[in-house]
Design an enzyme around this catalytic site. Structure first.
Site, PDB file in Angstrom:
ATOM      1  N   LEU A 122       0.820  -1.218   0.000  1.00 13.56           N
ATOM      2  CA  LEU A 122       0.000   0.000   0.000  1.00 13.56           C
ATOM      3  C   LEU A 122       0.854   1.269   0.000  1.00 13.56           C
ATOM      4  O   LEU A 122       0.579   2.228   0.712  1.00 13.56           O
ATOM      5  CB  LEU A 122      -0.959   0.009   1.205  1.00 13.56           C
ATOM      6  CG  LEU A 122      -1.969  -1.137   1.265  1.00 13.56           C
ATOM      7  CD1 LEU A 122      -2.790  -1.051   2.540  1.00 13.56           C
ATOM      8  CD2 LEU A 122      -2.874  -1.147   0.045  1.00 13.56           C
ATOM      9  N   CYS A 123       1.929   1.244  -0.787  1.00 11.22           N
ATOM     10  CA  CYS A 123       2.793   2.425  -0.890  1.00 11.22           C
ATOM     11  C   CYS A 123       3.153   2.700  -2.350  1.00 11.22           C
ATOM     12  O   CYS A 123       4.288   3.061  -2.672  1.00 11.22           O
ATOM     13  CB  CYS A 123       4.044   2.265  -0.033  1.00 11.22           C
ATOM     14  SG  CYS A 123       4.912   0.697  -0.204  1.00 11.22           S
TER      15      CYS A 123
END
Length: 294
Positions: A87-88
């Site tokens: 999630l980056c």
């Protein structure tokens, strides 16, 4: 066509996701401030040691140390620094792609012959390379939850021993360098052999009459491990700050996308609801007309 209940359920689900992404953005922002402070505190120390070594090596022309020795490269170690969580955005894949590109292009012959060792720092890179035909000799997942200087110094100690003994002849580091909250630069640095230090100021060091105790060579040998430890430590701090910046940006974009999706779903919901009301009205009018005609 989706029913009103289906659309309402989707809106509720997107709103829940939006709350999560917004909370993750705030957590990443809070952690990023501290990560930036750690970099600001660590880099002056690292730069000063490099500056001191540059001056000393500029004076001590006859200094010999195996860590500076350029020799025939038979085996290479590559340190790949990724994150432990996703999630980056493209943070992890940028590093993985760069490392794989080097392994398949510049170091293809070493990789093919099994002479390219991977040290994977971070769960994402470790998961990627262990599932593919690469020689992963060092796996370090989960270190960023409790990042400590002792890990950096321990890894440097291990690699230094292997380099001096001749087990490896070159060490590369691939990581994301922190530039700003919205910018990370995928960087490749050579750790061993140590490259010549650049003396940035043009002060005539040879003319300054310093007294060195016990001697210049001993001071250089003492500073070298500290320099390497500081270099690896700042690399880890850089990568961690870059990860938080990338996550903060990704979660902000996800929150905005959720907001736009909610707006679109609300429009769809209102259209379907209006169509349903219109249909009901038509049915009532049609029934009334039928009764009237009868």
């Amino acid at each position: 066509m989706a029913t009103l209940r289906d659309i309402k359920g989707r809106i509720k689900g997107v709103k829940s996701t939006q709350q999560i992404t917004k909370a993750m953005k705030m957590v990443a922002a809070a952690r990023l401030r501290r990560a930036q402070e750690n970099i600001i505190n660590a880099k002056p120390y690292s730069k000063k040691i490099a500056e001191m070594l540059g001056h000393l090596l500029n004076i001590e022309k006859n200094f010999n140390n195996p860590l500076f020795l350029e020799r025939e490269v038979k085996r290479i170690a590559m340190i790949v620094v990724t994150s432990d969580r996703g999630l980056c955005g493209g943070f992890n894949m940028n590093v993985v792609r760069k490392a794989e590109e080097i392994a398949k292009d510049e170091l293809a012959s070493f990789n093919r012959d099994g002479n390219l060792d991977f040290y994977c720092i971070g769960k994402k890179g470790n998961d990627y390379f262990t599932k593919r035909p690469y020689n992963v000799v060092g796996s370090y997942p989960g270190i960023f939850s409790h990042l400590k200087f002792e890990f950096a110094s321990g890894l440097i100690k291990e690699l230094t021993a292997k380099y001096i003994s001749g087990e490896i002849d070159k060490v590369l580091v691939v990581y994301n360098e922190f530039k700003s909250v919205i910018q990370q630069k995928t960087t490749v640095e050579q750790l061993f052999p140590i490259k010549p230090f650049e003396v940035k100021n043009h002060e005539p060091v040879q003319d300054i009459d310093y007294i060195y105790e016990p001697d210049k060579a001993s001071i250089i040998n003492t500073l070298l491990p500290k320099h390497l430890n500081a270099q690896m430590w700042t690399t880890l701090l850089d990568s961690y700050a870059a990860e938080l910046g990338a996550r903060m940006t990704a979660m902000d974009m996800a929150t905005e996308n959720a907001k736009e999706l909610i707006r679109s779903l609300n429009l769809t919901y209102n259209k379907v609801r209006q169509a349903s009301i219109t249909k009901e009205i038509l049915e009532i009018v049609s029934g009334a007309n039928a009764l009237k005609d009868s």
